[in-house]
Structures are given as structure tokens and as C-alpha cells.
Design an enzyme around this catalytic site. Structure first.
Site, PDB file in Angstrom:
ATOM      1  N   SER A   1      -0.868  -1.067  -4.566  1.00  0.00           N
ATOM      2  CA  SER A   1       0.025  -0.122  -5.239  1.00  0.00           C
ATOM      3  C   SER A   1      -0.765   1.017  -5.876  1.00  0.00           C
ATOM      4  O   SER A   1      -1.924   0.860  -6.255  1.00  0.00           O
ATOM      5  CB  SER A   1       0.822  -0.828  -6.335  1.00  0.00           C
ATOM      6  OG  SER A   1       1.627  -1.846  -5.804  1.00  0.00           O
TER       7      SER A   1
HETATM    8  N1  SAH Z   1       0.452  -6.398  -6.278  1.00  0.00           N
HETATM    9  C1  SAH Z   1      -0.141  -5.918  -5.053  1.00  0.00           C
HETATM   10  C2  SAH Z   1       0.825  -5.103  -4.229  1.00  0.00           C
HETATM   11  C3  SAH Z   1       0.775  -5.520  -2.808  1.00  0.00           C
HETATM   12  S1  SAH Z   1       2.019  -4.892  -1.723  1.00  0.00           S
HETATM   13  C4  SAH Z   1      -1.446  -5.199  -5.325  1.00  0.00           C
HETATM   14  O1  SAH Z   1      -1.792  -4.978  -6.508  1.00  0.00           O
HETATM   15  O2  SAH Z   1      -2.161  -4.893  -4.384  1.00  0.00           O
HETATM   16  C5  SAH Z   1       3.231  -6.177  -1.761  1.00  0.00           C
HETATM   17  C6  SAH Z   1       2.833  -7.551  -1.313  1.00  0.00           C
HETATM   18  O3  SAH Z   1       4.017  -8.353  -1.345  1.00  0.00           O
HETATM   19  C7  SAH Z   1       2.288  -7.669   0.098  1.00  0.00           C
HETATM   20  O4  SAH Z   1       1.032  -8.287   0.037  1.00  0.00           O
HETATM   21  C8  SAH Z   1       3.299  -8.558   0.824  1.00  0.00           C
HETATM   22  O5  SAH Z   1       2.709  -9.424   1.773  1.00  0.00           O
HETATM   23  C9  SAH Z   1       3.918  -9.326  -0.324  1.00  0.00           C
HETATM   24  N2  SAH Z   1       5.267  -9.866  -0.083  1.00  0.00           N
HETATM   25  C10 SAH Z   1       6.289  -9.310   0.633  1.00  0.00           C
HETATM   26  N3  SAH Z   1       7.366 -10.128   0.605  1.00  0.00           N
HETATM   27  C11 SAH Z   1       7.030 -11.223  -0.137  1.00  0.00           C
HETATM   28  C12 SAH Z   1       7.729 -12.404  -0.521  1.00  0.00           C
HETATM   29  N4  SAH Z   1       8.988 -12.668  -0.132  1.00  0.00           N
HETATM   30  N5  SAH Z   1       7.068 -13.307  -1.285  1.00  0.00           N
HETATM   31  C13 SAH Z   1       5.778 -13.088  -1.691  1.00  0.00           C
HETATM   32  N6  SAH Z   1       5.086 -11.979  -1.350  1.00  0.00           N
HETATM   33  C14 SAH Z   1       5.692 -11.051  -0.594  1.00  0.00           C
END
Ligand code: SAH
Length: 213
Positions: free
Chosen positions: A64
Site C-alpha cells: 500500500s
Molecule cells: N497490508 C499489505 C497490503 C497488501 S495488498 C502491505 O502492507 O503490503 C492486499 C493483500 O490482501 C494481498 O496480499 C492479498 O493477497 C490479500 N488478500 C486478498 N484477499 C484476501 C482475503 N480474503 N483474506 C486474506 N488476505 C487477502
């Protein structure tokens, strides 16, 4: 842990940039100084780590944008010792910021390859969430609930009912709601059955995927 004066300088510039954009919580700004964001993205792109932009990580996901991490963390109103559930661990950067703030962090990632690589990174950097689970964020963590805060870092089409149930009274959920773009929502549980909803403008996240996706 690899760091350099140049990267530290870029990190300080990023913090000034966040201050200009309205982030004024000292603890959050300090977390951005202490957590080396360049270690959460591919090594070849380390200087991109301190631009205020989202950046691709493996598996078609993104880390993010720094402002978004700071803003969601601010809305979550984290105090030392708070029990916080994060949905979408991804690169692990948001989890690291929460750990740095003294929260007891529980975090869930549904992509197995990211789960494995981020587990290794947490070990290497000595970042210790209470629990890092490979699983479906829509289910939350019923056995560890209730939580003081729940932060969802993927765009959800609606508010997941299971997660609402896992908030303490007085607990907050910060969640981007929507398909192509999302509105940042803060939902506070004011009693067993009552929730207060506030909204905070538009953001862009990768989707929170469902079992069928
Ligand atoms: N907090 C992260 C943001 C990553 S982007 C950071 O600081 O980098 C969002 C993430 O959510 C991705 O890694 C994706 O695989 C995950 N994601 C998507 N759907 C999900 C779900 N149903 N349960 C858990 N994780 C999920």
C-alpha cells in the site's frame, strides 16, 4: 538489516511528505522512520520504497501507498497493547508498523506464496506478530476475538459480517469498501448491536478475494 545514509535520507523526506499531507501523529511518523520500507519490496527497486506510491510486490499484489498506511493506522487509533487484526498481510509493511506501535498483531494472508515469503521476512527482521495465519480474511479469527481494532488492507465489496462480530465494544474497523475504487470506512462498535459508520474519501486497493475467486 541493510540500510544506508541515502535510504535514511529518503525515509526522512517521505516523513516530511506525510506531514505535509496531514499526518501529525508522532508515533506513526516515528514508525515510518524506524521501519525500513525498502526491505519490503524487491531489492532492485529499493529507492522506489520512499516515494509516496503503492508499488507492485509478488503475486500481482501491491504494498500500500505510505500515506494510505499512515492514514489507516491513524483512523485505527492504536494504543500500546491493543489487540489488532489485519486482513491482507501482503508485504508485511503495515503489520510491521502496527508491531512497532506496540500492538498485539494478528494478521491473515490468503496467498500462500506471499504468506511464505513474508513469514521469512518477519523472522529476518525480528518482527513478531502474535499470529500470522494463512487463511481467509472474511472469516477473521474467531478464537482470538474480540479485537480492539480490525484493519482491512484490500478492497472489500461490503462490510464482512464475521469481522463486525469480532470487534470489542468500543473497537474500530478501518476498511476500504467498493469494487474499482473504495471509500475508506471507519466503523466503531458502540454496543452489542450498534455500530457508528464514518467515511473518509476515495482510495484504490487490490480486491479482497472471496473463496470462489
Ligand atoms: N497490508 C499489505 C497490503 C497488501 S495488498 C502491505 O502492507 O503490503 C492486499 C493483500 O490482501 C494481498 O496480499 C492479498 O493477497 C490479500 N488478500 C486478498 N484477499 C484476501 C482475503 N480474503 N483474506 C486474506 N488476505 C487477502
Amino acid at each position: 538489516m541493510y540500510d544506508s545514509p541515502k535510504l535514511l535520507g529518503l525515509r526522512k523526506e517521505l516523513i516530511n511528505n506525510l506531514i505535509k499531507k496531514g499526518i501529525n501523529n508522532k508515533n506513526i511518523l516515528e514508525a515510518f522512520l524506524k521501519v525500513p520500507r525498502h526491505l519490503f519490496i524487491h531489492k532492485d527497486f529499493e529507492s522506489f520504497a520512499y516515494k509516496d506510491e503503492a508499488f507492485p510486490i509478488d503475486e500481482n499484489q501491491t504494498i500500500s501507498q505510505p500515506f494510505t498506511v499512515a492514514f489507516q493506522t491513524h483512523l485505527l487509533n492504536v494504543k500500546k497493547g491493543d489487540k489488532i487484526l489485519e486482513i491482507g498481510t501482503g508485504s508485511g509493511f503495515q503489520s510491521a508498523v502496527l508491531v512497532f506501535l506496540g500492538a498485539d498483531v494478528y494478521t491473515i494472508e490468503r496467498n500462500h506464496s506471499l504468506f511464505r515469503s513474508t513469514s521469512k521476512l518477519f523472522k529476518k527482521l525480528n518482527i513478531n506478530p502474535i499470529k500470522f495465519k494463512y487463511g481467509d480474511g472474511y472469516e477473521g479469527l474467531i478464537d482470538d476475538s474480540p479485537f480492539d481494532g480490525i484493519i482491512v488492507t484490500a478492497g472489500s465489496p461490503s462490510v464482512p459480517e464475521n469481522l463486525l462480530k469480532q470487534l470489542k465494544i468500543g473497537g474500530r474497523m478501518v476498511i476500504p469498501i467498493g469494487k474499482d475504487t473504495q471509500v475508506m470506512n471507519k466503523i466503531t462498535r458502540i454496543s452489542i448491536n450498534d455500530f457508528k459508520k464514518e467515511t473518509f474519501g476515495y482510495f484504490k486497493f487490490v480486491p479482497m478475494l472471496d473463496k470462489k475467486d
